[in-house]
Scaffold this motif. Sequence first.
Motif, PDB file in Angstrom:
ATOM      1  N   THR A   1     -30.313  -9.417 -51.813  1.00 51.31           N
ATOM      2  CA  THR A   1     -30.627  -9.933 -50.552  1.00 51.31           C
ATOM      3  C   THR A   1     -29.544 -10.949 -50.128  1.00 51.31           C
ATOM      4  O   THR A   1     -29.599 -11.051 -48.955  1.00 51.31           O
ATOM      5  CB  THR A   1     -31.891 -11.260 -50.537  1.00 51.31           C
TER       6      THR A   1
ATOM      7  N   THR B   1     -35.626  -5.268 -49.365  1.00 51.13           N
ATOM      8  CA  THR B   1     -36.241  -7.473 -49.576  1.00 51.13           C
ATOM      9  C   THR B   1     -37.343  -7.395 -49.684  1.00 51.13           C
ATOM     10  O   THR B   1     -38.150  -7.802 -50.636  1.00 51.13           O
ATOM     11  CB  THR B   1     -35.407  -8.002 -49.080  1.00 51.13           C
TER      12      THR B   1
ATOM     13  N   TRP C   1     -39.323  -8.834 -53.013  1.00 46.34           N
ATOM     14  CA  TRP C   1     -39.919  -9.767 -53.064  1.00 46.34           C
ATOM     15  C   TRP C   1     -41.452  -9.438 -53.792  1.00 46.34           C
ATOM     16  O   TRP C   1     -41.978 -10.219 -54.233  1.00 46.34           O
ATOM     17  CB  TRP C   1     -39.898 -10.630 -52.487  1.00 46.34           C
TER      18      TRP C   1
END
Length: 238
Positions: free
Chosen positions: A49, A184, A188
């Motif tokens: 990220t 990303t 997550w």
Amino acid sequence: MTSLDKPTEDTVADDARTVTEAALFEAFGGVRGMVETVLPGLLFVTIFTINKDLHWSAIAALAVSVVLVVVRLAMKDTVKHAFSGVFGVAFGVVFAMMTGNAKDFYLPGMLYTLGLALAYIITALAGVPLIGLILGPVFKENLSWRTRNPGRKKAYTKASWAWGLILLAKCAVLFPLYWWADTTQLGWVLVALKIPPFLLAVWLTWVFLAKAPAPIDVFAEMEAAEKAEREAAVRPGE
């Protein structure tokens, strides 16, 4: 039931719950096992990220997995959960490096989750629930639940269905994200879904087993039989 009997039954029930909690803790690694499961993926998605660098992200994830194994070895602790983490991360790293797509770091783990979900469901349908095969040795009952303890077989079957359906639901979230989301976003969400579904499955397993009959300790039975044989051998005339 008299007032004197009830505390005894409650004590037995409490002991059964305690044994079940300890067995689940041992089988699934407890808090430390969860940390070892989450940390490599969390490190990968955090670094990616920040700098979008697949190589550094992959190296960091693999390095922390190896460190976790080394720590386990140094403490002379069980390493099965840490080793499984290393292999999982290594497969992800190799696959992502081969394709050049950072999202592929997560693909082996996702495929493993799907395969595990199907294994839980198929074995439950076949009458040999996977959770019973995993926990049987931990409870020192091995496969005695299959033929000698139908109540526990039923509990293991329910638990296997729970694990299978929960993991399938997790896959139903992750696989569309693999195709539609970026690295990303997928990372997550995957990190966020590491622990809650696992805890739900473990809790349901505990609920089912806490209400089931006590396990049959086949190891104690074998020891008792061997002791009886030895005693019979030393008796004159027998």
